[in-house]
Design a protein around this motif. Structure first.
Motif, mmCIF file in Angstrom:
data_model
loop_
_atom_site.group_PDB
_atom_site.id
_atom_site.type_symbol
_atom_site.label_atom_id
_atom_site.label_comp_id
_atom_site.label_asym_id
_atom_site.label_seq_id
_atom_site.Cartn_x
_atom_site.Cartn_y
_atom_site.Cartn_z
ATOM 1 N N MET A 1 0.799 -1.055 -0.028
ATOM 2 C CA MET A 1 0.025 0.151 0.029
ATOM 3 C C MET A 1 1.062 1.342 -0.035
ATOM 4 N N ILE A 2 0.567 2.173 -0.600
ATOM 5 C CA ILE A 2 1.166 3.588 -0.608
ATOM 6 C C ILE A 2 0.376 4.764 -0.093
ATOM 7 N N THR A 3 0.674 5.419 0.630
ATOM 8 C CA THR A 3 0.224 6.501 1.264
ATOM 9 C C THR A 3 0.774 7.856 0.989
ATOM 10 N N ILE A 4 0.001 8.851 0.463
ATOM 11 C CA ILE A 4 0.236 10.062 0.136
ATOM 12 C C ILE A 4 -0.419 11.037 0.980
ATOM 13 N N GLN A 5 0.325 11.934 1.612
ATOM 14 C CA GLN A 5 -0.620 13.033 2.558
ATOM 15 C C GLN A 5 0.104 14.482 2.573
ATOM 16 N N ASN A 6 -0.823 15.364 3.021
ATOM 17 C CA ASN A 6 -0.233 16.765 3.309
ATOM 18 C C ASN A 6 -0.917 16.751 4.812
ATOM 19 N N GLU A 7 -1.007 18.119 5.336
ATOM 20 C CA GLU A 7 -1.261 18.429 6.508
ATOM 21 C C GLU A 7 -2.951 18.357 6.742
ATOM 22 N N LEU A 9 -5.084 15.981 4.611
ATOM 23 C CA LEU A 9 -5.505 14.750 3.980
ATOM 24 C C LEU A 9 -4.568 13.645 3.881
ATOM 25 N N SER A 10 -4.847 12.469 4.159
ATOM 26 C CA SER A 10 -4.118 11.334 3.746
ATOM 27 C C SER A 10 -4.782 10.475 2.822
ATOM 28 N N ALA A 11 -4.055 9.729 1.888
ATOM 29 C CA ALA A 11 -4.876 8.802 0.805
ATOM 30 C C ALA A 11 -3.907 7.642 0.873
ATOM 31 N N THR A 12 -4.510 6.395 0.691
ATOM 32 C CA THR A 12 -4.120 5.209 0.485
ATOM 33 C C THR A 12 -4.324 4.706 -0.520
ATOM 34 N N ILE A 13 -3.249 4.048 -1.562
ATOM 35 C CA ILE A 13 -3.823 3.537 -2.844
ATOM 36 C C ILE A 13 -3.111 2.065 -2.913
ATOM 37 N N ASN A 14 -3.675 1.344 -3.354
ATOM 38 C CA ASN A 14 -3.249 -0.123 -3.481
ATOM 39 C C ASN A 14 -2.760 -0.396 -5.054
ATOM 40 N N PRO A 15 -1.268 -0.819 -5.109
ATOM 41 C CA PRO A 15 -0.791 -0.705 -6.459
ATOM 42 C C PRO A 15 -1.641 -1.579 -7.106
ATOM 43 N N LYS A 16 -2.251 -2.708 -6.529
ATOM 44 C CA LYS A 16 -3.311 -3.711 -7.395
ATOM 45 C C LYS A 16 -4.374 -2.696 -8.098
ATOM 46 N N GLU A 83 5.924 4.691 -10.553
ATOM 47 C CA GLU A 83 6.769 5.151 -11.241
ATOM 48 C C GLU A 83 7.530 6.352 -10.792
ATOM 49 N N LYS A 84 6.676 7.038 -9.907
ATOM 50 C CA LYS A 84 7.287 8.119 -9.120
ATOM 51 C C LYS A 84 6.480 8.415 -7.749
ATOM 52 N N LEU A 85 7.240 8.740 -6.836
ATOM 53 C CA LEU A 85 6.607 8.722 -5.411
ATOM 54 C C LEU A 85 7.363 9.920 -4.772
ATOM 55 N N SER A 86 6.276 10.723 -3.900
ATOM 56 C CA SER A 86 6.893 11.776 -3.096
ATOM 57 C C SER A 86 5.794 11.582 -1.725
ATOM 58 N N GLU A 87 6.085 12.518 -0.806
ATOM 59 C CA GLU A 87 5.213 12.415 0.302
ATOM 60 C C GLU A 87 3.700 12.844 -0.137
ATOM 61 N N SER A 88 3.543 13.740 -1.115
ATOM 62 C CA SER A 88 2.074 14.358 -1.539
ATOM 63 C C SER A 88 1.653 13.795 -2.721
ATOM 64 N N SER A 89 2.427 12.925 -3.503
ATOM 65 C CA SER A 89 1.937 12.450 -4.933
ATOM 66 C C SER A 89 2.583 11.212 -5.312
ATOM 67 N N VAL A 90 1.883 10.591 -6.200
ATOM 68 C CA VAL A 90 2.366 9.204 -6.675
ATOM 69 C C VAL A 90 2.115 9.013 -8.076
ATOM 70 N N VAL A 91 2.718 8.329 -8.938
ATOM 71 C CA VAL A 91 2.396 8.096 -10.198
ATOM 72 C C VAL A 91 2.459 6.496 -10.487
ATOM 73 N N PHE A 92 1.148 6.038 -10.881
ATOM 74 C CA PHE A 92 1.380 4.459 -11.172
ATOM 75 C C PHE A 92 1.125 4.409 -12.927
ATOM 76 N N LEU A 93 1.972 3.179 -13.265
ATOM 77 C CA LEU A 93 2.174 2.892 -14.594
ATOM 78 C C LEU A 93 1.832 1.525 -14.685
ATOM 79 N N SER A 115 -2.518 12.943 -6.514
ATOM 80 C CA SER A 115 -1.899 14.144 -5.915
ATOM 81 C C SER A 115 -2.691 14.777 -4.491
ATOM 82 N N ALA A 116 -2.170 15.140 -3.394
ATOM 83 C CA ALA A 116 -2.817 15.771 -2.424
ATOM 84 C C ALA A 116 -2.703 17.166 -2.407
ATOM 85 N N GLU A 117 -3.470 18.024 -2.621
ATOM 86 C CA GLU A 117 -3.336 19.617 -2.773
ATOM 87 C C GLU A 117 -4.371 20.065 -1.872
ATOM 88 N N ALA A 118 -3.993 20.670 -0.711
ATOM 89 C CA ALA A 118 -4.801 21.333 0.300
ATOM 90 C C ALA A 118 -5.778 20.359 0.657
#
Length: 291
Positions: A1-7, A9-16, A83-93, A115-118
């Protein structure tokens, strides 16, 4: 599981399936996503690609050949590369492979940019045609939001409010999930759709070419709400499994086959044609928090 977040919200995404499984408003610790309880429906936000809904005969014809594809396509069951991952964003391919070419005769790159934006979670679909001829496809979302999401409220306390006045006409589905030939009016000229479990006993509500480009899930009994933006998506589905505590808000670039369709992929309603090397992009956004 991949979690991205900011102050906020948080979002969790399953690579499947690159499937969103959790969306939490941090200030109130409110979870907005359905739990994917398999008793009712074991998914939370599948990606619909390269078709949406049912095909007539569960197959299509392209270049005089027949190809079999299940409802909503295959992407939701594939494991995506991160493909790419940061604290507040992720790219799946996801790319084509031998098994995909057996059922969908096009080469492609499908990217999902979260992406988590505000207080907004954004999901951008990016489809690139890596082949030498036009590619014909549909793509869309199927996120399931928890209802009720505030303590002390019930399912019937909630409603969907479109941002423009709508004479809501649904396009009924037949027993095979195909679009019927005539629409039915389900609400007056208000753009307000009260939620009840019974609303979905006859399958999804399918809308074409609404005036609105956002809809808000809310209740008079809580300040918490969820606003869903779907600009650029010509079709919208609203659905819940029978008696389940969620509602799906489904933005679609594409739609199920009609009962009268000839099964030719290039002539399918809502189909997207993408020239070689070109890229198709659409973005939906979920805005959470207090009214």
């Amino acid at each position: 599981m991949i979690t991205i977040q900011n102050e906020i919200l948080s979002a969790t995404i399953n690579p499947k399936g690159a499937e969103l499984v959790s969306l939490i408003d941090k200030p109130t610790n409110t979870e907005y996503m359905w739990s994917a309880d398999p008793k009712y429906w074991g998914k939370s936000s599948p990606v619909l690609f390269p078709v949406i809904g049912s095909l007539k005969g569960n197959s299509f014809i392209y270049d005089n050949k027949e190809y079999a594809l299940p409802r909503h396509g295959f992407a939701r069951d594939r494991v995506f590369e991160i493909e790419k991952l940061s604290e507040s964003s992720v790219v799946f391919l996801l790319t084509d492979d031998d098994s995909s070419l057996q059922v969908f005769p096009f080469t492609f790159e499908l990217r999902l940019h979260y992406s988590a934006e505000a207080n907004q979670l954004k999901l951008k679909y990016e489809v690139k045609n890596t082949g030498n001829s036009a590619m014909f496809f549909s793509i869309g979302g199927h996120p399931a939001f928890k209802v009720p999401f505030a303590e002390g409220t019930t399912y019937n306390d909630y409603f969907l409010e479109f941002n423009k006045v709508e004479d809501l006409k649904k396009w009924p589905l037949d027993k095979d999930g195909l679009i019927e030939s005539e629409p039915e009016t389900i609400a007056g000229d208000s753009g307000i759709l009260p939620l009840t479990k019974e609303l979905f006993y006859q399958d999804a509500l399918v809308f074409k070419h609404l005036q609105s480009d956002s809809v808000t899930l809310k209740s008079a009994k809580t300040d918490n709400q969820l606003k869903f933006h779907f600009e650029g998506f010509p079709f919208l589905g609203i659905w819940a499994a029978k008696d389940a505590d969620f509602v799906c808000i489904e933005p679609w670039c594409g739609i199920a086959d009609s009962v009268a369709h000839n099964r030719n992929l290039e002539e399918k309603e809502g189909i997207n044609a993408l020239a070689p090397t070109e890229t198709f992009e659409r973005t939906w956004k979920v805005e959470i928090g207090n009214e």
